[in-house]
Design an enzyme around this catalytic site. Structure first.
Site: not given
Length: 619
Positions: A446-447, A289, A468, A364, A406
């Site tokens: 959109g990735s 992406s 979640t 990822k 992250k």
């Protein structure tokens, strides 16, 4: 109408001939000077033939009256004036006793009359088609924006008979436009009138036709429109008008990216061009992406050669074919290889000698890497180490690591491995001429594997949409925005920095789901539900973009900041990598997770690993 359209050239020629005679008579009467009547038939014959021939030569009869604009009208008038001058010349050559004032005035009057005829014909055709379209039960359309784009859309909808939209009016916040008409349609009010007008006029489709609006304005108006339950469409951007594309065919459904309040990226194209132009550029993970968008953006700046390296051939092939079509002059090479294969990387670097390397190849997906931490370490950590070593060995000018939010105080394996990748590039900087930098940002809409495509698939399947946690938030930006800012950061880099991209305000994932449900034409709790399923392993409620000790330094671009470089010794990093290699040799994953926890002190491992019960062998 079909017969008239077929013979319109000849019909207009006959009408123009009549208008020339009217103009001639008017000029005679206005000037009060009678010509020598014995020469009038010859003069009129020469004039009419000359005018029609020059009109034809100027392309006046080849223009489509329905779509005529100022250029066509000016051309018609100029053709009339040129015709009168030609008649004067012919009169001189043929020795006709002309009154030149009358001839010139005839040309001016002919121009006015012929332009008026075409304006009248255009207005009549538009009114006819508008009335005809109203008889067709099309979608009732409300247009937001009574500016240039709104005006063009209305004109095109009237002119394009196959479009089945019934325009009910327009909306604009400019109070001076209230009550005014655009091509016969009234400006009904401001953005705050949208709910009332939609209810009163039974609107089915709302078109946002303000391509130049900033992110805040766009979000505010679309938020109001989303509450009406109408289908919402938008004109993407100003470039659609500049490129000459049809306004109607460029209409697209609104998506969540339109609601993010993200202003367009302002780039310093000169500095980016200086970085890329006439250089060989390597993009690892070039089919992914971010990697593929980097390739698109890099191609704009005329690199000497673009190398697209990826282990997955389908994605790499797709971006290769896209760039071939869009940039036929671009020299590009797709390389199917893994960053884990050091020997293969050595061969690539030795053969092509890239000046710039954008390292986007990585695993990822957070939950998957929690289940397979060894693969995360092999691909992310040692893949980055392999690329960095090759960059140093083969005198790469600049290597840019694509990192993630992250990596900050990570709670998952993926984030922790990316933090180690940042340590690698920072420790490598200064050891050679190669400048090593990292660019850190959050989620991109959109990735592959991102939440929005998942929500869209769930909605298409009839729901429910799974979230979640109701309070979970994430930073978001669009893929093109992220890629453009990466290039700008690379152009600004001096080496050793961790660039942090401004992600704006964090967005609640639950709110994204609600908005996407509304934009898809569903009603929450009526025909579409949201199910809260609980946090996944390694997932945390809130993401961060920088660590406390990093600080934050502004750059010339207001969307790019620099985290203070940490003092990371290269020998220490090498010892960390040795520890990871030894842990990889172990049969289980626990030793590896324990090694990662030692290397990244800010890493909080998932409770499944029970690190609290382990003795830290690295102490």
């Amino acid at each position: 109408m079909a017969i008239l359209s077929r013979f319109k050239k000849y019909i207009f020629a006959i009408l123009d001939a009549f208008l020339i005679l009217v103009a001639y008579g008017s000029a005679v009467k206005f000037l009060g000077q009678n010509p020598a009547w014995v020469n009038v038939p010859m003069t009129l014959y020469v004039s009419v033939i000359t005018y029609l021939l020059i009109f034809w030569g100027f392309g006046v009869y080849h223009n489509m009256v329905m779509y005529a604009d100022l250029r066509e009208y000016v051309l018609c008038f100029i053709a009339s004036v040129v015709s009168s001058l030609m008649v004067c010349l012919e009169g001189y050559v043929l020795r006709l006793p002309l009154l030149y004032k009358q001839v010139i005035l005839t040309g001016v009057l002919t121009g006015v009359l012929c332009v008026s005829l075409r304006l009248f014909a255009q207005m009549s055709l538009r009114l006819y088609r508008r009335d005809r379209n109203k008889k067709v039960k099309g979608k009732r359309l409300l247009i937001v924006g009574a500016g240039v784009a709104g005006h063009l859309v209305v004109k095109e909808l009237i002119a394009t008979s196959q479009e089945r939209y019934d325009v009910v009016g327009l909306i604009d916040d400019d109070k001076s436009k209230a009550g005014c008409q655009v091509a016969g349609y009234k400006v009904l009010g401001s953005r705050y009138s949208i709910p009332r007008i939609c209810k009163e006029k039974k609107v089915e489709v709302i078109l946002f036709a303000i391509p130049s609006a900033d992110g805040k304005t766009r979000k505010e108006i679309l938020d109001i429109a989303a509450k009406t339950g109408c289908r919402i469409q938008v004109l993407p951007n100003v470039n659609e008008m500049i490129s000459g594309k049809s306004m109607v065919t460029s209409m697209r459904n609104v998506d969540v990216s339109d609601l993010l309040n993200r202003d367009p990226v302002k780039l310093n194209n000169e500095s980016i061009g200086g970085l890329i132009r006439n250089k060989t550029v390597l993009v690892t993970g070039g089919g992914g992406s971010i990697g593929s968008e980097l390739c698109r953006q890099i191609a704009r700046f005329s690199p000497a050669k673009l190398l697209i390296l990826d282990i997955y051939e389908n994605n790499a092939y797709d971006i290769q074919q896209e760039l071939k079509h869009k940039y036929p002059e671009l020299s590009q090479r797709v390389i199917i290889a893994s960053v884990r294969d050091k020997k293969r990387l050595e061969d690539v670097f030795a053969e092509y000698r890239p000046a710039l390397v954008f390292h986007a190849a990585a695993h990822k997906h957070v939950p998957l890497m929690e289940d397979d931490p060894k693969e995360a370490v092999k691909n992310n950590v040692f893949g980055t180490w392999n690329v960095a070593r090759c960059a140093e060995k083969y005198d790469v000018q600049k290597m840019v690591l694509i990192s993630t939010d992250k990596a900050v105080n990570p709670t998952n394996i993926m984030g922790a491995t990316k933090r180690i990748c940042e340590m690698i590039v920072q420790s490598q900087n200064g050891l050679s001429k190669t400048e090593f930098v990292a660019v850190r940002f959050g989620n991109v809409l959109g990735s592959n594997g991102s939440v929005i495509p998942l929500f869209q698939r769930q909605i298409a399947a009839g729901g429910p949409v799974t979230v979640t946690h109701k309070d979970i938030t994430r930073f978001f930006m669009t893929i093109p925005e992220a890629a453009q800012l990466v290039l700008q950061a690379a152009a600004n880099a001096a080496g050793g920095e961790i660039f942090v991209l401004d992600m704006g305000e964090p967005v609640k994932i639950y709110d994204l789901a609600v908005n996407l449900i509304k934009l898809s034409g569903y009603k929450l709790g009526v025909n579409m539900d949201i199910e809260v399923v609980g946090l996944r392993p390694g997932e945390k409620l809130y993401e961060e973009l920088m660590m406390e000790e990093e600080g934050l330094q502004a750059t010339e671009n207001k969307k790019i900041f620099i985290g203070k470089p940490l003092d990371i010794n290269n020998e220490t990093v090498r010892s960390y990598l040795t520890q990871l290699q030894e842990a990889l040799a172990e049969k289980g994953d626990l030793a590896l997770v324990q090694a990662i926890s030692h290397i990244v002190p800010t890493y909080t491992a998932d409770s499944r690993w029970n690190l609290s019960e382990c003795v830290d062998e690295f102490e």
